[in-house]
Enzyme design. Structure first.
Site, PDB file in Angstrom:
ATOM      1  CB  THR A   1      13.438   4.684 -25.056  1.00 43.52           C
ATOM      2  OG1 THR A   1      13.927   3.820 -26.058  1.00 43.52           O
ATOM      3  CG2 THR A   1      14.592   5.307 -24.315  1.00 43.52           C
ATOM      4  CB  THR A   2       9.870   4.976 -20.429  1.00 42.71           C
ATOM      5  OG1 THR A   2      10.402   3.846 -19.778  1.00 42.71           O
ATOM      6  CG2 THR A   2       8.764   4.565 -21.380  1.00 42.71           C
TER       7      THR A   2
END
Lengths: 248, 236
Positions: free
Chosen positions: B14-15
């Site tokens: 998750t960025t």
């Protein structure tokens, strides 16, 4: 101790409800040379008698620093003690890395006890053959714990384990009511007096065969060096616990 | 070859955040530490959830708030609660201090950052322990900073001047509250993802106190709005 039936392994109970392998392991602790600990409201002191395997050899160290705020004195199989020492040091380092504070003493002793108990409930393992006196200081106060191969642990005001430790415990029983308010120096002198009760007639205390470690609320764990030990041993002659009572 | 990562079981990283919380402002005052957040969780530019409590009590004398991905906030609250609960298992009367929590969160954030799967948060941990006030920021990279005042998000740009002019570390609780309310007033005016309902929480020697949400005072009845003198109708 005589040999018993039902003592082949840890997974066999005796009809009297004993685990003989664990009891035998505790014998190993009793065979080790004496080490003792005592605490006041501010300090903990560990004293031990070091053994020399032969005249050519050095003296076996019995006290190990676990962290700035904690140290152990061992009686029993030194090799087993090294394993526990390494485990305790690793746990302290990990705790410090994660929380940036000192590992609570009781909690580490609990972990060691759990590890020890694990070895008493397996067919393929043997208990650790070493008893530890764990001295430590944390926000809960000043602590002295004893661990033993059975996986039990106890907190003490003062305790002696190892060979002829009963003599030292008898000394403690007479004087432990003074320890709470003792200064660090008085505590060390009490410790050395107790050890003196436990040595053989032909032996004498000197700076080579005695080891003293001190720990305080603002004092990281340190060993007394040879000169300091000499000075304390010299002071032993004139040390009279009765005079401490008169002060109070 | 399987390209659909759901089937192939590839780990996803998750960025970028989805549901986000706004700025957090925290100040030290003479008796403790106070933290303020608004009560909005945004879904991109949509003000999706307007009544969200974003300050969590972790232990008797520690509170935690963060800006960024809200699901990560919820996860961190669970992780920190685990530590406090495990203290009960040992039953030895030793509870983590606020600093222990702060450091733990820094180590956790750093670990996840190193795997390029960060907790998308700017974390604020506030507490009062042994007579000492504690306030720290842990950011998305695992940087750990202790300070007397913390601002995250847009508050770092708009509110530092207000804090600098009207706050000092020995002010009273009410003075600190007023400063925070003023900061959120400005944020509501200038930050698109801000809301005018805020929540304050403070920790002092008696423990943590989390207050009910309150609406920030705003003024909209300017003559200029009514007369719209500045707006010209372009007719062509």
């Amino acid at each position: 101790m005589l040999k018993h039936l039902y003592d082949t392994d840890c997974v066999t109970w005796s009809p009297q409800g004993k685990l003989f392998q664990v009891e035998y392991a505790m014998e190993a602790v009793k065979q080790g040379s004496i080490c003792l600990g005592l605490k006041s409201s501010e300090n903990v002191v560990l004293c031990s008698l070091k053994r020399q395997p032969s005249e050519l050899a050095g003296y076996q160290e019995k006290q190990f620093k676990i962290d700035d705020h904690m140290a152990i004195a061992i009686a029993g199989l030194t090799a087993d003690a090294r394993v526990l020492c390494k485990y305790m040091r690793t746990e302290c380092l990990e705790y410090k890395y994660t929380y940036e504070s000192h590992h609570p003493v009781g909690r580490l002793v609990f972990k060691v006890a759990e590890k020890s108990q694990h070895k008493t409930q397996s067919g393929a393992k043997r208990p650790y053959g070493v008893g530890l006196l764990v001295a430590g200081i944390d926000p809960n106060g000043v602590h002295l714990f004893e661990t033993c191969p059975s996986g039990n642990y106890y907190e003490y005001k003062c305790q002696a384990i190892g060979s002829r430790s009963q003599a030292a415990r008898t000394y403690f029983e007479s004087w432990f009511h003074l320890f709470e308010k003792s200064t660090l120096e008085q505590l060390v002198l009490h410790g050395l007096s107790a050890i003196k009760k436990a040595i053989m007639e032909d032996e004498e205390l000197n700076e080579k065969n005695v080891e003293v470690g001190i720990l305080g609320k603002n004092l990281k764990f340190t060993h007394l060096n040879a000169q300091e030990l000499k000075d304390y041993i010299a002071k032993l002659e004139g040390f009279n616990p009765n005079s401490q009572i008169q002060q109070e | 070859m399987i390209f659909n990562s759901e089937i192939s079981g590839e780990q996803q990283h998750t960025t970028s955040p989805v549901v986000t919380g706004g700025s957090v402002i925290a100040l030290v005052y003479n008796g403790g530490v106070i933290v303020g957040t608004d009560t909005l969780c945004s879904y991109g530019s949509m003000a999706a959830f307007k009544n969200v409590k974003k300050i969590a009590q972790i232990s008797k004398n520690t509170i935690y708030a963060s800006s960024g991905e809200f699901s990560d906030f919820q996860q961190v609250v669970k992780e920190l609660a685990k530590i406090d609960r495990s203290a009960l298992q040992y039953d030895d009367g030793v509870h983590p201090s606020p600093k222990d929590y702060g450091n733990f969160l820094a180590r956790l954030s750093y670990k996840k950052r190193c795997k390029i799967n960060p907790l998308y948060l700017q974390n604020v941990i506030a507490g009062f322990h042994n007579g000492e006030r504690y306030l720290s920021l842990v950011d998305i990279y695992g940087t750990y900073l202790e300070s007397n005042f913390i601002t995250t998000g847009f508050a770092s740009y708009f509110c530092k001047a207000i804090i600098s002019n009207y706050w000092n570390e020995n002010c009273t609780l009410d003075q600190a509250k007023q400063v925070i309310r003023e900061c959120f007033k400005v944020l509501f005016c200038r930050d698109c993802r801000a809301h005018d309902v805020i929540q304050l929480a403070y920790v002092d020697a008696q423990g943590a106190h989390i207050e009910e949400p309150e609406r920030v005072e705003t003024k909209w009845d300017f003559n200029g709005f009514k007369s719209r003198a500045n707006e010209k109708l372009h007719t062509q």
